[in-house]
Design a protein around this motif. Structure first.
Motif, PDB file in Angstrom:
ATOM      1  N   ILE A  60       0.837  -1.208   0.000  1.00  0.00           N
ATOM      2  CA  ILE A  60       0.000   0.000   0.000  1.00  0.00           C
ATOM      3  C   ILE A  60       0.867   1.251   0.000  1.00  0.00           C
ATOM      4  O   ILE A  60       1.772   1.408   0.833  1.00  0.00           O
ATOM      5  CB  ILE A  60      -0.955  -0.001   1.210  1.00  0.00           C
ATOM      6  N   LEU A  61       0.566   2.140  -0.943  1.00  0.00           N
ATOM      7  CA  LEU A  61       1.187   3.464  -1.029  1.00  0.00           C
ATOM      8  C   LEU A  61       0.090   4.484  -0.718  1.00  0.00           C
ATOM      9  O   LEU A  61      -0.719   4.822  -1.581  1.00  0.00           O
ATOM     10  CB  LEU A  61       1.757   3.688  -2.433  1.00  0.00           C
ATOM     11  N   PRO A  62       0.025   4.977   0.522  1.00  0.00           N
ATOM     12  CA  PRO A  62      -1.144   5.767   0.912  1.00  0.00           C
ATOM     13  C   PRO A  62      -1.246   7.154   0.314  1.00  0.00           C
ATOM     14  O   PRO A  62      -2.340   7.695   0.203  1.00  0.00           O
ATOM     15  CB  PRO A  62      -1.038   5.835   2.441  1.00  0.00           C
ATOM     16  N   VAL A  63      -0.104   7.746  -0.078  1.00  0.00           N
ATOM     17  CA  VAL A  63      -0.143   9.082  -0.699  1.00  0.00           C
ATOM     18  C   VAL A  63       0.832   9.096  -1.872  1.00  0.00           C
ATOM     19  O   VAL A  63       2.044   9.210  -1.684  1.00  0.00           O
ATOM     20  CB  VAL A  63       0.218  10.206   0.299  1.00  0.00           C
ATOM     21  N   VAL A  64       0.304   9.005  -3.075  1.00  0.00           N
ATOM     22  CA  VAL A  64       1.151   9.027  -4.270  1.00  0.00           C
ATOM     23  C   VAL A  64       1.713  10.420  -4.523  1.00  0.00           C
ATOM     24  O   VAL A  64       2.851  10.564  -4.967  1.00  0.00           O
ATOM     25  CB  VAL A  64       0.345   8.547  -5.500  1.00  0.00           C
ATOM     26  N   ASN A  65       0.926  11.443  -4.221  1.00  0.00           N
ATOM     27  CA  ASN A  65       1.251  12.821  -4.577  1.00  0.00           C
ATOM     28  C   ASN A  65       1.367  13.688  -3.320  1.00  0.00           C
ATOM     29  O   ASN A  65       0.521  14.549  -3.064  1.00  0.00           O
ATOM     30  CB  ASN A  65       0.163  13.358  -5.528  1.00  0.00           C
ATOM     31  N   PRO A  66       2.407  13.476  -2.503  1.00  0.00           N
ATOM     32  CA  PRO A  66       2.479  14.207  -1.235  1.00  0.00           C
ATOM     33  C   PRO A  66       2.688  15.709  -1.392  1.00  0.00           C
ATOM     34  O   PRO A  66       2.229  16.486  -0.545  1.00  0.00           O
ATOM     35  CB  PRO A  66       3.663  13.552  -0.514  1.00  0.00           C
ATOM     36  N   ASP A  67       3.378  16.141  -2.449  1.00  0.00           N
ATOM     37  CA  ASP A  67       3.574  17.587  -2.646  1.00  0.00           C
ATOM     38  C   ASP A  67       2.232  18.279  -2.855  1.00  0.00           C
ATOM     39  O   ASP A  67       1.947  19.314  -2.240  1.00  0.00           O
ATOM     40  CB  ASP A  67       4.479  17.847  -3.848  1.00  0.00           C
TER      41      ASP A  67
END
Length: 418
Positions: free
Chosen positions: A217-224
């Protein structure tokens, strides 16, 4: 002293919201026939109007945000074509400030009372999300591994959690889940965290989901972009890498190299659906690509979480044609829709992206299916909250727990069939 510090925290958080959205209106517009639908489609091409959604069904309203300077002209156009509309929010800025204050209050309360850094009564910042993953890895070392496969453009760590049942077996089949490709869709990372919570901290009830499968699981692909929506522009959608002197960011869900840029994506760098200067121009989409390809052969179910609209969508997004195996994917999606309807009464629309919503090439679901060879690939659009992308803190737990019913049912179906 604590009250003073709390008040200062709230004041600082409001001051950070540089784009206030004061006077912005949210409209719901009903297109009652094909001609009126075409009028809306033409209006949606105008970048001054931010269309949150564009349902195909004639009885479903299209929702659009319009800034003050454009409202008079916009309403005249609607009246000219006799389009039925309603203003559902006449000052979005007021709503967002109230929501931000409530979220900051809930974050502070959860930090003071929770045994972990995450609760489901607030939308948490990216650093808090990463901290929660690290806490789980420390607390459950036999079942949880956290890695950092890369960084965002602004050098934020993209942390990946792998959840197993702790039996030590390697090479298991994989369910890969990601969220937060679109920055403003806060409920999607919240749902990813809830899935993680269920699989790790509620392991006894969900151990069957981990017997033969690992979950990645990658909970936030676009953290910026996600952080930017917390500090500056709440309705920001894209990544944050500069494209020109005046335009920032790419729509990461138009940036994957499978029929990239063919339909449903913009070549204009300031547009919300900008496809990128090249396919995989963004470090965030490159990272997802590499992860997906790394699970080729083992990866059986790719699920990407978005909002909003109560949809379970599958390939293709670039054409109305269906994959030869579409019935397999449809059966999994229907299992999720049925579980949610049975549990809460909420209805989801199931079908291919192009046929039930709109055509949009370059999406992660098409890439996972066609290139990384995940046989089941689904985009889940969670329900609307607030004016669409801004659920209240009180809506978080009901939404994530409801959505978990569907995700669990889909996973069970995949486990049975694949």
């Amino acid at each position: 002293m604590l009250l003073k510090a709390f008040s200062l925290l709230l004041l600082c958080s409001v001051a950070l919201a540089a784009d206030s959205y004061d006077g912005y209106k949210i409209y719901d517009i009903i297109a009652s026939n094909a001609f009126e639908k075409q009028i809306l489609l033409r209006l949606s091409n105008n970048m001054d109007y931010d269309f949150f959604d564009m349902p195909r069904a004639f009885d479903a309203a299209s929702r659009v945000m319009v800034q003050p300077k454009d409202q008079a002209e916009f309403e005249l156009l609607l009246q000219k074509f006799n389009l039925e509309y309603a203003v559902i929010n006449d000052n979005l800025g007021d709503s967002l400030r109230q929501e931000q204050l409530e979220n900051q209050s809930q974050r502070l309360l959860s930090q003071r009372s929770a045994s972990r850094s995450i609760s489901f009564t607030a939308f948490h910042r990216h650093a808090e999300i990463n901290a929660y993953l690290d806490e789980l890895a420390k607390a459950y070392p036999s079942r949880v591994t956290v890695t950092t496969p890369g960084q965002s453009y602004e050098n934020r760590d993209l942390k990946l959690i792998t959840i197993t049942n702790g039996d030590g077996k390697t090479g298991k089949k994989v369910i890969f889940l990601d969220a937060g490709i679109h920055a403003r869709e806060w409920i999607a990372p919240a749902e990813a965290l809830y899935v993680i919570y269920q699989l790790v901290e509620n392991f006894a009830a969900n151990s069957a989901l981990l017997k033969d499968y690992d979950w990645v699981i990658l909970p936030v692909v676009n953290p910026d972009g996600y952080e930017y929506t917390h500090t500056s522009t709440r309705m920001w959608r894209k990544t944050r890498k500069p494209v020109s002197s005046s335009c920032y960011g790419t729509d990461a869900n138009r940036n994957f190299d499978y029929h990239w840029g063919e339909v449903g994506a913009s070549s204009y760098s300031c547009a919300d659906t900008f496809k990128g200067e090249t396919a995989f121009s963004e470090p965030e989409t490159q990272l997802v690509r590499d992860l997906l390809l790394g699970y080729k052969g083992r990866g059986k179910f790719y699920l990407t979480l978005h909002s909003y609209g109560n949809y379970l969508l599958y390939p293709y997004g670039w054409t109305s044609a269906l994959p030869t195996t579409w019935r397999d994917i449809d059966a999994v999606a229907q299992a999720g829709a049925d579980a949610i309807k049975s549990g809460t009464g909420t209805k989801y629309t199931v079908g291919s992206s192009t046929n039930v919503l709109y055509a949009a090439a370059g999406g992660s679901d098409d890439y996972a299916f066609a290139v990384a060879e995940f046989p089941i690939s689904i985009t889940m659009e969670l329900p609307a909250g607030g004016t669409g992308f801004d659920p209240t803190t009180a809506q978080i737990l009901p939404y994530v727990s409801e959505t978990w019913l569907g995700i669990k049912a889909m996973a069970q179906k995949v486990i049975e069939e694949f």
